[in-house]
Design a protein around this motif. Sequence first.
Motif, PDB file in Angstrom:
ATOM      1  N   LEU A  23       0.827  -1.208   0.000  1.00  0.00           N
ATOM      2  CA  LEU A  23       0.000   0.000   0.000  1.00  0.00           C
ATOM      3  C   LEU A  23       0.864   1.261   0.000  1.00  0.00           C
ATOM      4  CD1 LEU A  23      -2.639  -1.184   2.629  1.00  0.00           C
ATOM      5  CD2 LEU A  23      -2.777  -1.320   0.131  1.00  0.00           C
ATOM      6  N   SER A  24       0.393   2.291  -0.668  1.00  0.00           N
ATOM      7  CA  SER A  24       1.157   3.541  -0.770  1.00  0.00           C
ATOM      8  C   SER A  24       1.135   4.298   0.556  1.00  0.00           C
ATOM      9  CB  SER A  24       0.570   4.423  -1.873  1.00  0.00           C
ATOM     10  OG  SER A  24      -0.688   4.942  -1.466  1.00  0.00           O
ATOM     11  N   HIS A  25       2.126   5.173   0.719  1.00  0.00           N
ATOM     12  CA  HIS A  25       2.201   5.993   1.933  1.00  0.00           C
ATOM     13  C   HIS A  25       1.080   7.027   1.971  1.00  0.00           C
ATOM     14  CE1 HIS A  25       5.913   4.214   3.271  1.00  0.00           C
ATOM     15  NE2 HIS A  25       6.438   4.409   2.070  1.00  0.00           N
ATOM     16  N   GLU A  26       0.547   7.377   0.828  1.00  0.00           N
ATOM     17  CA  GLU A  26      -0.571   8.322   0.797  1.00  0.00           C
ATOM     18  C   GLU A  26      -1.835   7.685   1.358  1.00  0.00           C
ATOM     19  OE1 GLU A  26       1.173   7.689  -2.232  1.00  0.00           O
ATOM     20  OE2 GLU A  26       2.534   9.330  -1.730  1.00  0.00           O
ATOM     21  N   ALA A  27      -2.012   6.392   1.103  1.00  0.00           N
ATOM     22  CA  ALA A  27      -3.204   5.681   1.574  1.00  0.00           C
ATOM     23  C   ALA A  27      -3.027   5.163   2.997  1.00  0.00           C
ATOM     24  CB  ALA A  27      -3.526   4.518   0.648  1.00  0.00           C
ATOM     25  N   LEU A  28      -1.854   4.676   3.309  1.00  0.00           N
ATOM     26  CA  LEU A  28      -1.595   4.047   4.606  1.00  0.00           C
ATOM     27  C   LEU A  28      -0.513   4.813   5.355  1.00  0.00           C
ATOM     28  CD1 LEU A  28      -2.099   1.568   6.493  1.00  0.00           C
ATOM     29  CD2 LEU A  28      -0.168   0.495   5.327  1.00  0.00           C
ATOM     30  N   GLU A  29      -0.890   5.442   6.449  1.00  0.00           N
ATOM     31  CA  GLU A  29       0.088   6.162   7.271  1.00  0.00           C
ATOM     32  C   GLU A  29       0.856   5.208   8.173  1.00  0.00           C
ATOM     33  OE1 GLU A  29      -2.005   9.258   9.372  1.00  0.00           O
ATOM     34  OE2 GLU A  29      -3.032   9.861   7.541  1.00  0.00           O
ATOM     35  N   ASP A  30       0.151   4.218   8.738  1.00  0.00           N
ATOM     36  CA  ASP A  30       0.782   3.283   9.660  1.00  0.00           C
ATOM     37  C   ASP A  30      -0.040   2.010   9.713  1.00  0.00           C
ATOM     38  OD1 ASP A  30       2.578   2.291  11.508  1.00  0.00           O
ATOM     39  OD2 ASP A  30       1.826   3.458  13.193  1.00  0.00           O
ATOM     40  N   ALA A  31       0.616   0.904  10.004  1.00  0.00           N
ATOM     41  CA  ALA A  31      -0.041  -0.382  10.230  1.00  0.00           C
ATOM     42  C   ALA A  31       0.594  -0.983  11.478  1.00  0.00           C
ATOM     43  CB  ALA A  31       0.144  -1.296   9.034  1.00  0.00           C
ATOM     44  N   PHE A  32      -0.222  -1.516  12.372  1.00  0.00           N
ATOM     45  CA  PHE A  32       0.309  -2.013  13.645  1.00  0.00           C
ATOM     46  C   PHE A  32      -0.660  -2.993  14.282  1.00  0.00           C
ATOM     47  CE2 PHE A  32      -1.879   2.004  14.167  1.00  0.00           C
ATOM     48  CZ  PHE A  32      -2.774   1.762  15.195  1.00  0.00           C
ATOM     49  N   GLU A  71      -7.058   0.776  -2.656  1.00  0.00           N
ATOM     50  CA  GLU A  71      -5.790   0.050  -2.801  1.00  0.00           C
ATOM     51  C   GLU A  71      -5.894  -1.363  -2.231  1.00  0.00           C
ATOM     52  OE1 GLU A  71      -2.141   1.998  -1.826  1.00  0.00           O
ATOM     53  OE2 GLU A  71      -2.787   3.874  -2.759  1.00  0.00           O
ATOM     54  N   LEU A  72      -6.620  -1.524  -1.132  1.00  0.00           N
ATOM     55  CA  LEU A  72      -6.828  -2.864  -0.584  1.00  0.00           C
ATOM     56  C   LEU A  72      -7.548  -3.753  -1.595  1.00  0.00           C
ATOM     57  CD1 LEU A  72      -7.833  -2.101   3.114  1.00  0.00           C
ATOM     58  CD2 LEU A  72      -5.828  -3.378   2.371  1.00  0.00           C
ATOM     59  N   ASP A  73      -8.536  -3.191  -2.284  1.00  0.00           N
ATOM     60  CA  ASP A  73      -9.279  -3.943  -3.295  1.00  0.00           C
ATOM     61  C   ASP A  73      -8.378  -4.407  -4.436  1.00  0.00           C
ATOM     62  OD1 ASP A  73     -11.774  -4.032  -2.120  1.00  0.00           O
ATOM     63  OD2 ASP A  73     -12.444  -2.146  -3.042  1.00  0.00           O
ATOM     64  N   GLN A  74      -7.354  -3.619  -4.777  1.00  0.00           N
ATOM     65  CA  GLN A  74      -6.443  -3.978  -5.866  1.00  0.00           C
ATOM     66  C   GLN A  74      -5.601  -5.208  -5.530  1.00  0.00           C
ATOM     67  OE1 GLN A  74      -4.027  -0.579  -6.730  1.00  0.00           O
ATOM     68  NE2 GLN A  74      -5.717   0.628  -7.541  1.00  0.00           N
ATOM     69  N   TYR A  75      -5.420  -5.472  -4.238  1.00  0.00           N
ATOM     70  CA  TYR A  75      -4.542  -6.563  -3.807  1.00  0.00           C
ATOM     71  C   TYR A  75      -5.328  -7.684  -3.130  1.00  0.00           C
ATOM     72  CZ  TYR A  75      -0.773  -3.364  -4.823  1.00  0.00           C
ATOM     73  OH  TYR A  75       0.093  -2.520  -5.462  1.00  0.00           O
ATOM     74  N   ARG A  76      -6.464  -8.022  -3.703  1.00  0.00           N
ATOM     75  CA  ARG A  76      -7.301  -9.085  -3.125  1.00  0.00           C
ATOM     76  C   ARG A  76      -6.535 -10.403  -2.937  1.00  0.00           C
ATOM     77  NH1 ARG A  76     -12.672  -8.778  -2.342  1.00  0.00           N
ATOM     78  NH2 ARG A  76     -13.687  -6.970  -3.222  1.00  0.00           N
ATOM     79  N   GLU A  77      -5.638 -10.734  -3.842  1.00  0.00           N
ATOM     80  CA  GLU A  77      -4.897 -11.988  -3.730  1.00  0.00           C
ATOM     81  C   GLU A  77      -3.940 -11.960  -2.534  1.00  0.00           C
ATOM     82  OE1 GLU A  77      -3.721  -9.941  -6.804  1.00  0.00           O
ATOM     83  OE2 GLU A  77      -5.878 -10.121  -7.022  1.00  0.00           O
ATOM     84  N   VAL A  78      -3.369 -10.794  -2.271  1.00  0.00           N
ATOM     85  CA  VAL A  78      -2.405 -10.661  -1.180  1.00  0.00           C
ATOM     86  C   VAL A  78      -3.105 -10.647   0.173  1.00  0.00           C
ATOM     87  CG1 VAL A  78      -0.607  -9.190  -0.192  1.00  0.00           C
ATOM     88  CG2 VAL A  78      -0.818  -9.413  -2.668  1.00  0.00           C
ATOM     89  N   PHE A  79      -4.207  -9.908   0.264  1.00  0.00           N
ATOM     90  CA  PHE A  79      -4.930  -9.781   1.515  1.00  0.00           C
ATOM     91  C   PHE A  79      -6.095 -10.772   1.497  1.00  0.00           C
ATOM     92  CE2 PHE A  79      -3.297  -5.519   0.471  1.00  0.00           C
ATOM     93  CZ  PHE A  79      -2.357  -5.421   1.485  1.00  0.00           C
ATOM     94  N   HIS A  80      -5.961 -11.846   2.213  1.00  0.00           N
ATOM     95  CA  HIS A  80      -6.933 -12.934   2.173  1.00  0.00           C
ATOM     96  C   HIS A  80      -8.178 -12.672   3.024  1.00  0.00           C
ATOM     97  CE1 HIS A  80      -4.043 -15.315   0.009  1.00  0.00           C
ATOM     98  NE2 HIS A  80      -3.148 -14.984   0.906  1.00  0.00           N
ATOM     99  N   ILE A  81      -8.429 -11.447   3.403  1.00  0.00           N
ATOM    100  CA  ILE A  81      -9.537 -11.138   4.291  1.00  0.00           C
ATOM    101  C   ILE A  81     -10.646 -10.393   3.573  1.00  0.00           C
ATOM    102  CG2 ILE A  81      -8.312 -11.071   6.489  1.00  0.00           C
ATOM    103  CD1 ILE A  81      -8.599  -7.836   5.115  1.00  0.00           C
ATOM    104  N   LEU A  82     -10.506 -10.203   2.283  1.00  0.00           N
ATOM    105  CA  LEU A  82     -11.401  -9.302   1.584  1.00  0.00           C
ATOM    106  C   LEU A  82     -12.597  -9.983   0.922  1.00  0.00           C
ATOM    107  CD1 LEU A  82      -8.725  -7.045  -0.085  1.00  0.00           C
ATOM    108  CD2 LEU A  82      -9.734  -6.868   2.159  1.00  0.00           C
TER     109      LEU A  82
END
Length: 173
Positions: A23-32, A71-82
């Motif tokens: 995910l881009s820095h514009e869309a995602l500031e932090d993940a934790f 952006e999360l929708d673009q990576y459906r294969e990577v994120f198995h929760i969608l």
Amino acid sequence: MWYVLECRRGREERMLDACRRQLSHEALEDAFVFRCERFWRSDGAWRRVERDMFPGYVFLQSARPDMLLEELDQYREVFHILAEPGYMIPVYEEEEASLRELCGARHVLPVSYGYRDREAGRDCITRGPLKGREKRLLRLDWHRRFAQIEVSLARRKAVIWAGIGLDEEALSV
């Protein structure tokens, strides 16, 4: 603002890594993830360990939720929760403030210290993030060194585990 993503338990670190890489820095500031310090008895001694506070959940911080969702929708294969709509659950401001107060910038709930007042028949937390929150404690186990506290998350009640230790200074007074 914070958002919660649900993932499989034990896969939180993989999800964090995927979010940070994809995910881009514009869309995602932090993940934790949130963690809590607890005491764990091993080989006859108490050791301080960190455990997941919300197993199976990853938190995302973003000022642009529409872009993040796209952006999360673009990576459906990577994120198995969608698999279902509405998977990105907002954390409300008062809940975010409460979690920040408890866990700080590191997103770790430190151990609180206190003692059991046997004469008054009540528990006293003398220092740490649980001080002043005794009424919110659901369970306190001095023998096993943990407390359970109820917090609000995404307008639901969640029970978290918190580490407690005996305050030797308060006991000696």
